[in-house]
Design an enzyme around this catalytic site. Sequence first.
Site, PDB file in Angstrom:
ATOM      1  N   CYS A 154       0.817  -1.085  -0.031  1.00 31.10           N
ATOM      2  CA  CYS A 154       0.018  -0.211  -0.242  1.00 31.10           C
ATOM      3  C   CYS A 154       0.909   1.289  -0.104  1.00 31.10           C
ATOM      4  CB  CYS A 154      -1.069   0.013   0.945  1.00 31.10           C
ATOM      5  SG  CYS A 154      -2.256  -1.445   1.130  1.00 31.10           S
ATOM      6  N   SER A 155       2.224   1.138   0.369  1.00 27.37           N
ATOM      7  CA  SER A 155       3.044   2.298   0.160  1.00 27.37           C
ATOM      8  C   SER A 155       3.715   2.433  -1.174  1.00 27.37           C
ATOM      9  CB  SER A 155       4.113   1.991   1.233  1.00 27.37           C
ATOM     10  OG  SER A 155       3.657   2.142   2.576  1.00 27.37           O
TER      11      SER A 155
END
Length: 368
Positions: free
Chosen positions: A155-156
């Site tokens: 998700c980063s």
Amino acid sequence: MGIRITGTGLYHPKDVITNEELVESLNAYVEHYNQENAEKIATGALEELRGSSAEFIEKASGVKQRYVIEKTGILDIHRLRPKLHERTNDELSIQAEWGVIAAKQAMENAGVTPEDIDVVILSCSNLQRAYPAVAIEIQSALGIQGYAYDMNVACSAATFGIKQAYDAIKAGARRVLLVNVEITSAHTDFRSRDCHFIFGDVATASIIEDTEIKSGFEVLDIHLFTQFSNNIRNNFGFLNLSEIEADIDNNRFRQDGRKVFKEVCPLVAKMITEQLNKNAIAPENIKRYWLHQANASMNELILKLVVGKEHAQPELVPIILDEFANTSSAGVIIALHRTAHEVEHDEYGVLCSFGAGYSVGSILVQKK
């Protein structure tokens, strides 16, 4: 000169699944499963599955609906995954197709052509294949020269991708096309009460370039951090096929949401606070905090920890997950894309994503 995000693009599929539709499907599956396994459940050999409700989903996450690549297969209790047709090697892959659509929009918004771009990065949680890199396929479809590669920081991936773009420009590239294509419904376990509602499908793109002429969000500071944790995990991979008695069907997304909430929120708040202190900017002087769109309560808590409860106005953290759900890496870019116009010249913003790893990427920007 300053390295700036000068254009963004957004694409989502037409199929929408509401919480009500998703719950109806899950509850039908649960009833079917419990009936089929009644004897084993009665003896304690299996646990009885529980149904859910639309109200629970919205209260737990803030999600009201999600866009998906194909809904009939997801809602079919005998399938519970998208119904897709395999494409030949001569056809553009699904991930590349979506990436191209978002990229063209970002390029138009930035006023650039394929000839202006030197690097293409596809950065996302789930890649459609191991190789050749989907980024190279996108590069070829758009007619871009230079080089391209795929990367994954869950998700980063968007903020980490911006860092790679920033470094490439520092090393001599003129412009970078960053693409985040998240077809998350293919990794979601729609049998799971705790996971079935979390994700949605989308594609975003950003143009990052060195300019003093174009308006954009100038990158002032970047802080990346990783710390290993099993609390968010996806074990699906090519080695599963060789593992003895491997349950491939269960090697998909899993998380301990309570532990993630408890551990990640203070970690993210501390990192943003330290970054602002380092740059001598008061938290209340940030016009928008574009945070990862995983959970509305997480973002609310992070904001309170950073700016203080008395300054935690809801508009400081734009929320798009009610419409899109958790779109993994793409969430921060959607939030930026939708609300960039709310930030005036010389005002500050923070792009911060966080997820499996644990990984956290925080980028301080200023509208120029």
